[in-house]
Write a protein that holds these residues in place. Structure first.
Motif, PDB file in Angstrom:
ATOM      1  N   ASP A 442       0.855  -1.185   0.000  1.00 33.19           N
ATOM      2  CA  ASP A 442       0.000   0.000   0.000  1.00 33.19           C
ATOM      3  C   ASP A 442       0.894   1.238   0.000  1.00 33.19           C
ATOM      4  OD1 ASP A 442      -2.092   1.710   0.152  1.00 33.19           O
ATOM      5  OD2 ASP A 442      -3.023   0.790   1.896  1.00 33.19           O
ATOM      6  N   ILE A 443       0.793   2.037  -1.057  1.00 33.40           N
ATOM      7  CA  ILE A 443       1.612   3.237  -1.190  1.00 33.40           C
ATOM      8  C   ILE A 443       0.720   4.457  -0.972  1.00 33.40           C
ATOM      9  CG2 ILE A 443       3.092   4.552  -2.761  1.00 33.40           C
ATOM     10  CD1 ILE A 443       3.691   1.896  -4.164  1.00 33.40           C
ATOM     11  N   PRO A 444       1.112   5.392  -0.102  1.00 34.24           N
ATOM     12  CA  PRO A 444       0.222   6.521   0.199  1.00 34.24           C
ATOM     13  C   PRO A 444       0.142   7.562  -0.914  1.00 34.24           C
ATOM     14  CG  PRO A 444       2.301   6.771   1.360  1.00 34.24           C
ATOM     15  CD  PRO A 444       2.349   5.423   0.705  1.00 34.24           C
ATOM     16  N   TYR A 445       1.042   7.487  -1.908  1.00 33.65           N
ATOM     17  CA  TYR A 445       1.055   8.487  -2.968  1.00 33.65           C
ATOM     18  C   TYR A 445       0.218   8.019  -4.156  1.00 33.65           C
ATOM     19  CZ  TYR A 445       5.134   9.481  -0.140  1.00 33.65           C
ATOM     20  OH  TYR A 445       5.963   9.721   0.917  1.00 33.65           O
ATOM     21  N   ILE A 446      -0.386   8.961  -4.835  1.00 33.16           N
ATOM     22  CA  ILE A 446      -1.143   8.662  -6.049  1.00 33.16           C
ATOM     23  C   ILE A 446      -0.134   8.686  -7.200  1.00 33.16           C
ATOM     24  CG2 ILE A 446      -3.168   9.246  -7.426  1.00 33.16           C
ATOM     25  CD1 ILE A 446      -3.742   8.679  -4.454  1.00 33.16           C
ATOM     26  N   LEU A 447       0.405   7.538  -7.534  1.00 29.52           N
ATOM     27  CA  LEU A 447       1.493   7.476  -8.512  1.00 29.52           C
ATOM     28  C   LEU A 447       0.931   7.441  -9.931  1.00 29.52           C
ATOM     29  CD1 LEU A 447       4.030   5.096  -6.737  1.00 29.52           C
ATOM     30  CD2 LEU A 447       3.892   7.590  -6.710  1.00 29.52           C
ATOM     31  N   HIS A 448       0.358   8.565 -10.315  1.00 32.26           N
ATOM     32  CA  HIS A 448      -0.185   8.730 -11.665  1.00 32.26           C
ATOM     33  C   HIS A 448       0.498   9.919 -12.323  1.00 32.26           C
ATOM     34  CE1 HIS A 448      -3.028  10.800 -14.458  1.00 32.26           C
ATOM     35  NE2 HIS A 448      -3.037   9.594 -14.985  1.00 32.26           N
ATOM     36  N   ALA A 449       0.822   9.780 -13.616  1.00 35.17           N
ATOM     37  CA  ALA A 449       1.444  10.880 -14.358  1.00 35.17           C
ATOM     38  C   ALA A 449       0.818  10.969 -15.737  1.00 35.17           C
ATOM     39  CB  ALA A 449       2.953  10.662 -14.474  1.00 35.17           C
ATOM     40  N   GLU A 450       0.550  12.200 -16.162  1.00 40.45           N
ATOM     41  CA  GLU A 450      -0.047  12.465 -17.464  1.00 40.45           C
ATOM     42  C   GLU A 450       1.017  13.053 -18.385  1.00 40.45           C
ATOM     43  OE1 GLU A 450      -3.388  12.719 -20.143  1.00 40.45           O
ATOM     44  OE2 GLU A 450      -3.238  11.842 -18.137  1.00 40.45           O
ATOM     45  N   ILE A 451       1.138  12.470 -19.595  1.00 39.23           N
ATOM     46  CA  ILE A 451       2.085  12.983 -20.580  1.00 39.23           C
ATOM     47  C   ILE A 451       1.629  14.365 -21.048  1.00 39.23           C
ATOM     48  CG2 ILE A 451       2.963  12.649 -22.923  1.00 39.23           C
ATOM     49  CD1 ILE A 451       2.901   9.653 -22.400  1.00 39.23           C
ATOM     50  N   THR A 452       2.570  15.333 -21.016  1.00 44.56           N
ATOM     51  CA  THR A 452       2.189  16.706 -21.387  1.00 44.56           C
ATOM     52  C   THR A 452       3.003  17.280 -22.541  1.00 44.56           C
ATOM     53  OG1 THR A 452       3.665  17.580 -19.678  1.00 44.56           O
ATOM     54  CG2 THR A 452       1.349  17.259 -19.073  1.00 44.56           C
ATOM     55  N   ASP A 453       4.289  16.909 -22.671  1.00 43.62           N
ATOM     56  CA  ASP A 453       5.100  17.570 -23.697  1.00 43.62           C
ATOM     57  C   ASP A 453       6.330  16.730 -24.006  1.00 43.62           C
ATOM     58  OD1 ASP A 453       5.848  19.439 -25.526  1.00 43.62           O
ATOM     59  OD2 ASP A 453       6.346  21.018 -24.079  1.00 43.62           O
ATOM     60  N   ILE A 454       6.952  17.038 -25.158  1.00 42.80           N
ATOM     61  CA  ILE A 454       8.216  16.423 -25.569  1.00 42.80           C
ATOM     62  C   ILE A 454       9.205  17.543 -25.877  1.00 42.80           C
ATOM     63  CG2 ILE A 454       9.384  14.979 -27.276  1.00 42.80           C
ATOM     64  CD1 ILE A 454       6.718  13.573 -27.764  1.00 42.80           C
ATOM     65  N   HIS A 455      10.432  17.430 -25.371  1.00 49.56           N
ATOM     66  CA  HIS A 455      11.499  18.379 -25.651  1.00 49.56           C
ATOM     67  C   HIS A 455      12.560  17.681 -26.497  1.00 49.56           C
ATOM     68  CE1 HIS A 455       9.844  21.151 -22.638  1.00 49.56           C
ATOM     69  NE2 HIS A 455       9.630  20.063 -21.909  1.00 49.56           N
ATOM     70  N   VAL A 456      12.972  18.341 -27.576  1.00 45.85           N
ATOM     71  CA  VAL A 456      13.980  17.789 -28.475  1.00 45.85           C
ATOM     72  C   VAL A 456      15.318  18.429 -28.138  1.00 45.85           C
ATOM     73  CG1 VAL A 456      14.630  17.392 -30.875  1.00 45.85           C
ATOM     74  CG2 VAL A 456      12.207  17.548 -30.244  1.00 45.85           C
ATOM     75  N   ILE A 457      16.298  17.616 -27.807  1.00 48.45           N
ATOM     76  CA  ILE A 457      17.609  18.116 -27.405  1.00 48.45           C
ATOM     77  C   ILE A 457      18.580  17.926 -28.573  1.00 48.45           C
ATOM     78  CG2 ILE A 457      19.445  17.992 -25.685  1.00 48.45           C
ATOM     79  CD1 ILE A 457      16.684  18.732 -24.579  1.00 48.45           C
ATOM     80  N   GLY A 458      19.008  19.019 -29.192  1.00 46.86           N
ATOM     81  CA  GLY A 458      19.964  18.939 -30.281  1.00 46.86           C
ATOM     82  C   GLY A 458      19.316  18.503 -31.583  1.00 46.86           C
ATOM     83  N   GLU A 459      20.155  18.012 -32.515  1.00 51.77           N
ATOM     84  CA  GLU A 459      19.689  17.649 -33.845  1.00 51.77           C
ATOM     85  C   GLU A 459      19.217  16.209 -33.898  1.00 51.77           C
ATOM     86  OE1 GLU A 459      23.919  16.287 -35.823  1.00 51.77           O
ATOM     87  OE2 GLU A 459      23.339  18.395 -35.924  1.00 51.77           O
ATOM     88  N   VAL A 460      18.386  15.935 -34.895  1.00 58.90           N
ATOM     89  CA  VAL A 460      17.918  14.576 -35.174  1.00 58.90           C
ATOM     90  C   VAL A 460      18.478  14.224 -36.547  1.00 58.90           C
ATOM     91  CG1 VAL A 460      15.924  13.076 -35.460  1.00 58.90           C
ATOM     92  CG2 VAL A 460      15.824  14.977 -33.830  1.00 58.90           C
ATOM     93  N   LYS A 461      19.410  13.256 -36.584  1.00 53.99           N
ATOM     94  CA  LYS A 461      20.178  13.033 -37.802  1.00 53.99           C
ATOM     95  C   LYS A 461      20.292  11.545 -38.095  1.00 53.99           C
ATOM     96  CE  LYS A 461      24.543  14.681 -39.809  1.00 53.99           C
ATOM     97  NZ  LYS A 461      25.799  15.414 -39.518  1.00 53.99           N
ATOM     98  N   GLN A 462      20.271  11.208 -39.385  1.00 49.50           N
ATOM     99  CA  GLN A 462      20.423   9.819 -39.800  1.00 49.50           C
ATOM    100  C   GLN A 462      21.702   9.216 -39.210  1.00 49.50           C
ATOM    101  OE1 GLN A 462      20.448  10.280 -44.074  1.00 49.50           O
ATOM    102  NE2 GLN A 462      18.384   9.398 -44.267  1.00 49.50           N
ATOM    103  N   GLY A 463      21.569   7.960 -38.730  1.00 52.25           N
ATOM    104  CA  GLY A 463      22.732   7.228 -38.249  1.00 52.25           C
ATOM    105  C   GLY A 463      23.254   7.657 -36.906  1.00 52.25           C
ATOM    106  N   GLU A 464      22.571   8.594 -36.216  1.00 52.05           N
ATOM    107  CA  GLU A 464      23.022   9.030 -34.904  1.00 52.05           C
ATOM    108  C   GLU A 464      21.929   8.795 -33.862  1.00 52.05           C
ATOM    109  OE1 GLU A 464      24.473  12.985 -35.020  1.00 52.05           O
ATOM    110  OE2 GLU A 464      25.995  12.585 -36.563  1.00 52.05           O
TER     111      GLU A 464
END
Length: 678
Positions: A442-464
């Motif tokens: 029994d855990i006293p915390y309500i362990l629920h999380a809602e997805i809200t956003d995505i952050h892109v760090i740097g470039e998105v490149k083929q082969g990397e």
């Protein structure tokens, strides 16, 4: 004051053994001429031996022929209750019913017909033509009742049940004409608060339980043997039939023996669950008295001593028992770790075979009894099932966030147990449960999380390897210094991924309602081991998040392979890689819990709340990352790739996506170019 003396006289006279008769002659049992008269029903202290009277003789009886009903009103001594035979009536059950009327005013004064009297032998003095089984609903005195013929009950002794051909047995439906009802088997159940009875009734709804009525009570476990109890079983004795016995929950139905045939006997005059072949321990029972009820009274009874045998058949005309050794039962061990206890609490139970639907009740009631309150929270559980037919063990974990853990645990564990006990689900092989171990935290915390956003760090490149950060909004009880919580995702981009506009999506698997990585309609396995594997493959963690990168190129995709084929190939390879890379807990274990918030939740490594630079870890313990590209076997340009992460111990919901630009491998960026972080 006058009424007090009347009830005192009733209780005193019933408890006393006024006289006895070894002959089965008619015992004068005068009825009350007024409410102040005493009851003069002589207890039968010796064994009752009755001759069976069959249908052809019963049809010759005149209307209003006096008959006797033998039952226990108080303690273990039987008494004779006066009644009248009226007529033989068609029932639609495949056998007739005998209509009778209760004429004993002394018993009428105590409430008349009572649940628990079902099975009481009825007939002229010294004979039994059947068992009390049905009565009028909402009836007033004189109470009319119907008797199941002894002919039909004796036929059950040699009846071959469906379960003798196929085990476990199926449970046919029961349909009873609503103008009369069964004098139901009262089933007392301990460990469940009165407020839970409506929820329990809803959970057990269905015709299988039409013949029993549940009553919660204090105690209920087998008691010590009364001093005056007879060692033998005879017609009119009270018995108890158990589905569960244990530390918290005891579920025992009581009724009356109709006739004994050597080491076998018939009882109840109607079914208990209509299960056909059964294996239920049977006890002797003592009656504490009749409890008045506005609809129908019931006997308050307690079983005592050790089991005296086994109920082997549960059929429409009654139940069949065999005296002797007790049947084996399923050990059900419940380990519960409440919030306010440093040590887990262990409770042990046994559940009868064929009654596996009571296993979830044992778990939910044990949790509810120890928890001592109804409050929202997160329950983490693990169920381990072993079988007699294989050494393979089935393990399934569950996590639930609910305002009422009783109902959620009841539902989740039912879903885990039923596939092995329902023949229509399990077509692979016989699955006889050997033992069930259930652990819950029994855990006293309500362990629920809602997805809200995505952050892109740097470039998105083929082969990397591209770096993304998933942002979620947890329930306030599980939030840290920052209201949001973050998880880092590293996604290898295939060298042949289609360059140009694309969308990075992150979706909680809970949004699918099923495991998207397993087949919705898998082929039937050929063995129990295959069935266990199939169920394991269908499991998924409710904190699982699916990450996909899909091209948004305007050029039409080649017909071969199609997008559907690409998705199918992706999911297949993805799931296989997932199973190989995700460390699973050992059987019977739960993730550690020290009573604190999960590390890093809602916290950023820097005080200013900004996202870190490239390559810097967002949380101290990064989630599982699949390093291998998922689509390496597809030679054409790849329009989709992906990976996954598990947000440990949380239930994650929601989905989101952002557009990105996938760069060709040969593109060189200006050293001063800004990040593409959004």
């Amino acid at each position: 004051m006058k009424r007090i003396f009347v009830f005192f006289g009733i209780a005193l006279v019933i408890l006393l053994q006024l006289n006895c008769s070894s002959e089965q002659e008619k015992i004068n049992n005068p009825t009350l001429s007024g409410v102040t008269d005493d009851i003069n029903a002589a207890p039968l202290v010796e064994e009752v031996n009755l001759d069976s009277m069959y249908e052809d003789e019963v049809r010759k009886l005149a209307t209003k022929t006096p008959v006797q009903l033998i039952t226990v009103i108080e303690g273990t001594s039987k008494v004779i209750v006066e009644a009248e035979f009226r007529r033989v009536k068609s029932s639609g059950f495949g056998f007739p019913l005998y209509e009778c009327v209760l004429t004993d005013e002394a018993v009428q004064a105590m409430g008349g017909l009572a649940q628990g009297m079902s099975g009481s032998p009825v007939g002229p003095p010294g004979k039994v033509f059947g068992a009390l089984a049905y009565g009028e609903a909402w009836a007033a005195a004189p109470h009319r009742f119907w008797v199941t013929p002894i002919d039909a009950m004796e036929a059950t002794l040699e009846h071959t049940t469906f379960g003798e051909f196929l085990n476990p047995a199926a449970a046919p439906s029961a349909v009873v004409n609503p103008t009369y009802v069964q004098v139901k088997t009262p089933m007392t159940i301990t460990g469940i608060d009165n407020s839970r009875l409506e929820q329990l009734s809803s959970h057990l709804s269905g015709t299988r339980f039409d013949s029993v009525e549940f009553y919660s009570r204090i105690g209920g476990a087998p008691a010590a043997t009364p001093a005056n109890a007879s060692p033998n079983l005879s017609a009119g004795d009270m018995i108890g039939v158990a589905t569960v016995t244990g530390d918290v929950v005891n579920s025992i139905g009581t009724g009356t023996v109709t006739q004994v045939y050597g080491d076998k006997f018939v009882a109840f005059g109607h079914d208990m669950f209509l299960d056909g072949q059964v294996s239920l321990p049977v006890y002797r029972a003592v009656v504490d008295g009749i409890v008045a009820n506005t609809r129908i009274s019931y006997k308050s009874s307690t079983v005592y001593g050790n089991p005296i045998g086994t109920i082997t058949k549960d059929l429409r005309p009654g139940i069949v028992g065999e005296l002797g050794p007790a049947p084996s039962m399923i050990p059900v061990n419940v380990i519960y770790q409440p919030v306010n206890s440093p040590e887990p609490i262990r409770k042990r139970h046994k559940v009868a075979y064929g009654q596996e639907s009571f296993i979830p009740i044992v778990a939910a009631a044990t949790l509810d009894a120890i928890r001592m309150e109804v409050s929202p929270g997160t329950i983490e559980g693990n169920v381990v099932i072993s079988f007699k037919e294989t050494d393979n063990v089935y393990t399934e974990s569950f996590r639930t966030i609910t305002p009422d853990p009783f109902e959620s645990v009841l539902a989740r564990i039912s879903g885990i147990i039923e596939p092995f006990t329902n023949n229509l689900i399990n077509g692979a092989g016989r699955a006889t449960i050997d033992e069930v171990n259930i652990s819950m935290i029994d855990i006293p915390y309500i362990l629920h999380a809602e997805i809200t956003d995505i952050h892109v760090i740097g470039e998105v490149k083929q082969g990397e390897v591209a770096t993304f950060v998933l942002e979620m909004l947890p329930h306030w009880t599980a939030a840290g210094r920052s209201r949001s919580m973050y998880r880092e995702v590293k996604l290898p981009i295939p060298e042949n991924f289609v360059p140009g506009p694309a969308i990075i999506s992150m979706a909680a698997v809970t949004e699918y309602g099923f495991n998207p990585f397993s087949s919705r309609f898998p082929p039937s396995p050929a063995s129990l081991n295959g069935f266990i594997k199939q169920l394991k493959d269908a499991q998924f963690d409710r904190g699982l998040v699916l990450v996909t990168l899909a091209t948004l190129a305007e050029e039409p995709m080649p017909e071969e392979p199609s997008i559907e084929a690409l998705f199918e190939a992706f999911f297949t390879q993805f799931f296989e890689t997932l199973l190989e890379n995700i460390p699973l807990p050992e059987d019977g274990e739960l993730p550690p819990d020290n009573g604190e918030l999960p590390p890093g939740d809602g916290e950023l490594p820097s005080e200013d709340g900004e996202l870190p630079d490239d390559g810097e870890t967002v949380v101290e313990e990064a989630e599982m990352i699949i390093e291998e590209p998922m689509m390496e076997e597809i030679p054409s340009d790849t329009p989709i790739t992906g990976t996954a992460l598990i947000v440990q111990r949380f239930i994650v919901t929601g989905d989101t996506g952002v557009e990105v630009e996938v760069l060709p491998a040969d593109v060189e960026l200006d050293a001063d170019a800004e990040d593409t972080t959004e």
